[in-house]
Scaffold this motif. Structure first.
Motif, PDB file in Angstrom:
ATOM      1  N   THR A  26      32.228  26.488  27.465  1.00 38.88           N
ATOM      2  CA  THR A  26      32.133  25.020  27.503  1.00 38.88           C
ATOM      3  C   THR A  26      32.315  24.492  28.916  1.00 38.88           C
ATOM      4  OG1 THR A  26      32.948  24.797  25.236  1.00 38.88           O
ATOM      5  CG2 THR A  26      33.148  22.862  26.665  1.00 38.88           C
ATOM      6  N   PHE A  27      33.341  24.967  29.613  1.00 39.17           N
ATOM      7  CA  PHE A  27      33.593  24.473  30.964  1.00 39.17           C
ATOM      8  C   PHE A  27      32.568  25.013  31.965  1.00 39.17           C
ATOM      9  CE2 PHE A  27      37.796  23.540  29.154  1.00 39.17           C
ATOM     10  CZ  PHE A  27      37.882  22.207  29.527  1.00 39.17           C
ATOM     11  N   LEU A  28      32.041  26.196  31.713  1.00 38.46           N
ATOM     12  CA  LEU A  28      30.952  26.691  32.554  1.00 38.46           C
ATOM     13  C   LEU A  28      29.757  25.749  32.454  1.00 38.46           C
ATOM     14  CD1 LEU A  28      29.699  28.947  34.331  1.00 38.46           C
ATOM     15  CD2 LEU A  28      28.913  30.009  32.207  1.00 38.46           C
ATOM     16  N   ALA A  29      29.456  25.308  31.234  1.00 38.16           N
ATOM     17  CA  ALA A  29      28.343  24.384  31.030  1.00 38.16           C
ATOM     18  C   ALA A  29      28.619  23.036  31.690  1.00 38.16           C
ATOM     19  CB  ALA A  29      28.090  24.200  29.533  1.00 38.16           C
ATOM     20  N   ILE A  30      29.855  22.540  31.554  1.00 41.24           N
ATOM     21  CA  ILE A  30      30.222  21.248  32.142  1.00 41.24           C
ATOM     22  C   ILE A  30      30.063  21.273  33.661  1.00 41.24           C
ATOM     23  CG2 ILE A  30      32.177  19.717  32.635  1.00 41.24           C
ATOM     24  CD1 ILE A  30      33.163  20.271  29.781  1.00 41.24           C
ATOM     25  N   PHE A  31      30.564  22.323  34.291  1.00 43.30           N
ATOM     26  CA  PHE A  31      30.494  22.384  35.756  1.00 43.30           C
ATOM     27  C   PHE A  31      29.087  22.701  36.255  1.00 43.30           C
ATOM     28  CE2 PHE A  31      35.139  23.108  35.199  1.00 43.30           C
ATOM     29  CZ  PHE A  31      35.547  21.957  35.861  1.00 43.30           C
ATOM     30  N   THR A  32      28.289  23.348  35.415  1.00 41.73           N
ATOM     31  CA  THR A  32      26.881  23.547  35.772  1.00 41.73           C
ATOM     32  C   THR A  32      26.158  22.208  35.786  1.00 41.73           C
ATOM     33  OG1 THR A  32      26.859  25.785  34.825  1.00 41.73           O
ATOM     34  CG2 THR A  32      24.730  24.703  35.151  1.00 41.73           C
ATOM     35  N   VAL A  33      26.433  21.385  34.782  1.00 40.74           N
ATOM     36  CA  VAL A  33      25.855  20.037  34.729  1.00 40.74           C
ATOM     37  C   VAL A  33      26.333  19.216  35.916  1.00 40.74           C
ATOM     38  CG1 VAL A  33      25.841  17.859  33.447  1.00 40.74           C
ATOM     39  CG2 VAL A  33      25.544  20.026  32.224  1.00 40.74           C
ATOM     40  N   ALA A  35      32.208  22.550  45.567  1.00 40.11           N
ATOM     41  CA  ALA A  35      33.336  22.609  44.631  1.00 40.11           C
ATOM     42  C   ALA A  35      32.857  22.946  43.225  1.00 40.11           C
ATOM     43  CB  ALA A  35      34.078  21.277  44.638  1.00 40.11           C
ATOM     44  N   CYS A  36      31.793  22.295  42.772  1.00 43.59           N
ATOM     45  CA  CYS A  36      31.276  22.558  41.425  1.00 43.59           C
ATOM     46  C   CYS A  36      30.739  23.983  41.310  1.00 43.59           C
ATOM     47  CB  CYS A  36      30.186  21.548  41.074  1.00 43.59           C
ATOM     48  SG  CYS A  36      30.781  19.871  40.758  1.00 43.59           S
ATOM     49  N   PHE A  37      30.095  24.464  42.371  1.00 40.30           N
ATOM     50  CA  PHE A  37      29.584  25.841  42.361  1.00 40.30           C
ATOM     51  C   PHE A  37      30.735  26.840  42.245  1.00 40.30           C
ATOM     52  CE2 PHE A  37      28.419  29.784  44.519  1.00 40.30           C
ATOM     53  CZ  PHE A  37      27.285  30.138  43.806  1.00 40.30           C
ATOM     54  N   LEU A  38      31.823  26.589  42.970  1.00 42.88           N
ATOM     55  CA  LEU A  38      32.986  27.470  42.886  1.00 42.88           C
ATOM     56  C   LEU A  38      33.594  27.444  41.481  1.00 42.88           C
ATOM     57  CD1 LEU A  38      34.710  26.740  46.320  1.00 42.88           C
ATOM     58  CD2 LEU A  38      33.690  28.905  45.592  1.00 42.88           C
ATOM     59  N   GLU A  39      33.612  26.263  40.865  1.00 43.80           N
ATOM     60  CA  GLU A  39      34.110  26.169  39.494  1.00 43.80           C
ATOM     61  C   GLU A  39      33.231  26.982  38.546  1.00 43.80           C
ATOM     62  OE1 GLU A  39      36.811  24.930  38.310  1.00 43.80           O
ATOM     63  OE2 GLU A  39      37.571  23.708  39.960  1.00 43.80           O
ATOM     64  N   VAL A  40      31.927  26.888  38.723  1.00 41.96           N
ATOM     65  CA  VAL A  40      31.001  27.664  37.890  1.00 41.96           C
ATOM     66  C   VAL A  40      31.290  29.156  38.037  1.00 41.96           C
ATOM     67  CG1 VAL A  40      28.586  28.359  37.621  1.00 41.96           C
ATOM     68  CG2 VAL A  40      29.167  25.935  37.870  1.00 41.96           C
ATOM     69  N   SER A  41      31.476  29.615  39.275  1.00 41.08           N
ATOM     70  CA  SER A  41      31.760  31.031  39.497  1.00 41.08           C
ATOM     71  C   SER A  41      33.095  31.422  38.872  1.00 41.08           C
ATOM     72  CB  SER A  41      31.763  31.342  40.997  1.00 41.08           C
ATOM     73  OG  SER A  41      32.863  30.736  41.652  1.00 41.08           O
ATOM     74  N   VAL A  70      40.408  20.672  32.214  1.00 45.66           N
ATOM     75  CA  VAL A  70      40.077  19.299  31.799  1.00 45.66           C
ATOM     76  C   VAL A  70      40.210  18.328  32.975  1.00 45.66           C
ATOM     77  CG1 VAL A  70      40.788  17.364  30.343  1.00 45.66           C
ATOM     78  CG2 VAL A  70      40.669  19.664  29.373  1.00 45.66           C
ATOM     79  N   MET A  71      41.269  18.474  33.774  1.00 43.72           N
ATOM     80  CA  MET A  71      41.475  17.565  34.907  1.00 43.72           C
ATOM     81  C   MET A  71      40.320  17.658  35.911  1.00 43.72           C
ATOM     82  SD  MET A  71      44.211  15.801  34.421  1.00 43.72           S
ATOM     83  CE  MET A  71      43.820  15.832  32.659  1.00 43.72           C
ATOM     84  N   ILE A  72      39.904  18.875  36.237  1.00 41.86           N
ATOM     85  CA  ILE A  72      38.835  19.029  37.215  1.00 41.86           C
ATOM     86  C   ILE A  72      37.492  18.609  36.619  1.00 41.86           C
ATOM     87  CG2 ILE A  72      37.618  20.655  38.699  1.00 41.86           C
ATOM     88  CD1 ILE A  72      40.417  19.918  39.613  1.00 41.86           C
ATOM     89  N   ALA A  73      37.319  18.805  35.311  1.00 42.55           N
ATOM     90  CA  ALA A  73      36.092  18.323  34.662  1.00 42.55           C
ATOM     91  C   ALA A  73      36.010  16.804  34.740  1.00 42.55           C
ATOM     92  CB  ALA A  73      36.053  18.789  33.206  1.00 42.55           C
ATOM     93  N   ILE A  74      37.132  16.128  34.494  1.00 40.91           N
ATOM     94  CA  ILE A  74      37.174  14.664  34.606  1.00 40.91           C
ATOM     95  C   ILE A  74      36.815  14.239  36.025  1.00 40.91           C
ATOM     96  CG2 ILE A  74      38.736  12.674  34.623  1.00 40.91           C
ATOM     97  CD1 ILE A  74      40.213  13.969  32.270  1.00 40.91           C
ATOM     98  N   LEU A  75      37.375  14.928  37.003  1.00 43.28           N
ATOM     99  CA  LEU A  75      37.104  14.608  38.408  1.00 43.28           C
ATOM    100  C   LEU A  75      35.614  14.764  38.731  1.00 43.28           C
ATOM    101  CD1 LEU A  75      39.150  16.062  41.414  1.00 43.28           C
ATOM    102  CD2 LEU A  75      36.716  15.644  41.533  1.00 43.28           C
TER     103      LEU A  75
END
Length: 330
Positions: A35-42, A66-72, A262-267
Motif C-alpha cells: 500500500t505504501f509503495l503504491a502511495i509513494f509511487t503516486v 525523497a519520494c523515490f527513496l521512500e519507494v526504494s 502514515v506521517m510521511i505519506a501525509i507529507l
C-alpha cells in the motif's frame, strides 16, 4: 540478535531461526508495505509532473528524490516479507526510509523564502536568501551525519553484528534535523509576528491578489500539515533509534506504520495536492525573479534587510508590461 541456537543471523532462514531474531524483529506486513509503495509511487509521479509543469526546480527535485527513496525503502520491506534475514532488504530499507525525510525537509525549507517575499521582504529581519542558504547548509549537514550511519549499519550487519553504532550516528543526524526544523519554525513564527505587528497596510501590494486566493491559503495549510507530520515522524525516529535497531520500538511495526509511514505519506501527498507552484500561481515566477535580485548573504551588508533598505531594483518579466519596483522599506 546475531544468533539463534548457535546459528549466525547471516545463515538464518525459516527453518533455523525464529523471525524475532531477524533484522526487523518481525515479518513485515505485505499488504501494508505494498500500500505504501503504491502511495509513494503516486506521490513521486505527481511531484515529477508538478515540478515540470510549474518549473519548481528546487522544491521539485527535493520532493522527487525523497519520494523515490521512500519507494526504494518500501520495496526493501516487501523483499523482507519473503526473507526478513535478507541483508539487501535491510540495507535498502534503512537507507531509503531513513534518508528520504531529509530531502522532504529541504523542500519544505525552500518555501519560507517565497512566503517571506509574498508578504513583504522588507518586513523580514533578514533578507530572503538568508533563509535559503542557511537551511540548505543545515540539510547538507544532516545528510552528511546520517549517511555514514547507514553505511556503518550496513557494515555491522554484513558481519552479523547488531548495527548499534550506525543507529546512534543516524540518531545524531535526526536530532540535528529536528533542531534545524525547530529553528525554521521559530523564524517562520517570528516573521508572522512581524507581519501582524506592521499590519496589512505594510504587506507587499504586488502579491495581494495572490495572498487572498484560496489556492495560496490552501498551500499554507498544507505546508503546516506537512511540517507537523515531519516533526511527529522525526520525534518518533529519535525515540526508535535511541534503543538502536534492536530496541523495542524498532520492532513494533504498528508504531512504524502510524508514526513513520502514515506521517510521511501525509507529507508527500499534501505537498503534491497543494503544490507551491499551484498555490503561488502566477506569482511564483515573479517571486522567483525578485528572489534572484537579492545578493548572497555573505556579501557585505547583505544579511539584514535594514542594510538593503536603499536598494531599488526593477525586474522585467518576459510578458509585456509586467514589472515591479523592489523598495525594501517597512
Amino acid at each position: 540478535m546475531s544468533k539463534a541456537k548457535g546459528v549466525s543471523i547471516l545463515d538464518c532462514n525459516w527453518d533455523l531461526c525464529p523471525v524475532s531474531v531477524s533484522w526487523f524483529g518481525y515479518r513485515p506486513s505485505l499488504p501494508m508495505n505494498v500500500t505504501f509503495l503504491a502511495i509513494f509511487t503516486v506521490a513521486f509521479t505527481a511531484h515529477v509532473y508538478l515540478a515540470l509543469r510549474y518549473k519548481t526546480q528546487g522544491f521539485g527535485i527535493c520532493m522527487s528524490i525523497a519520494c523515490f527513496l521512500e519507494v526504494s525503502g518500501y520495496a526493501g520491506r516487501i523483499l523482507a516479507y519473503t526473507n526478513p534475514w535478507s541483508l539487501p532488504a535491510f540495507f535498502i530499507q534503512i537507507n531509503g526510509v531513513g534518508l528520504a525525510p531529509t530531502f522532504f525537509a529541504a523542500g519544505i525549507y525552500l518555501c519560507l523564502t517565497r512566503i517571506v517575499i509574498a508578504y513583504g521582504a522588507g518586513i523580514s529581519r533578514v533578507q530572503p536568501k538568508v533563509y535559503t542558504y542557511f537551511f540548505v547548509v543545515c540539510d547538507i549537514i544532516s545528510i552528511v551525519i546520517q549517511a555514514p550511519g547507514g553505511a556503518l549499519s550496513s557494515i555491522s550487519a554484513s558481519q552479523g553484528k547488531p548495527p548499534t553504532l550506525g543507529a546512534y550516528v543516524g540518531l545524531s543526524g535526526i536530532c540535528f534535523q529536528v533542531l534545524a526544523l525547530s529553528i525554521w519554525l521559530g523564524l517562520g513564527a517570528e516573521f508572522a509576528f512581524r507581519c501582524r505587528r506592521v499590519g496589512m497596510g505594510a504587506w507587499d501590494p504586488k502579491y495581494e491578489k495572490m495572498r487572498t486566493s484560496w489556492r495560496f491559503k490552501a498551500f499554507l495549510v498544507a505546508l503546516v500539515v506537512a511540517v507537523a507530520a515531519l516533526y511527529v515522524r522525526s520525534v518518533y525516529r529519535i525515540a526508535e533509534l535511541s534503543g538502536g535497531y534492536t530496541g523495542h520500538l524498532a520492532k513494533d511495526e504498528v508504531a512504524f506504520c502510524i508514526l513513520e509511514a502514515v506521517m510521511i505519506a501525509i507529507l508527500s501527498l499534501s505537498t503534491a495536492a497543494f503544490h507551491p507552484g499551484y498555490g503561488f500561481g502566477e506569482g511564483y515566477t515573479l517571486i522567483t525573479q525578485q528572489k534572484a535580485s537579492y545578493p548572497r548573504p555573505w556579501k557585505r551588508n547583505a544579511f539584514f534587510m535594514k542594510d538593503l533598505g536603499g536598494d531599488e531594483v526593477i525586474i522585467e518579466l518576459n510578458e509585456p508590461r509586467k514589472s515591479f519596483v523592489r523598495t525594501d522599506r517597512v
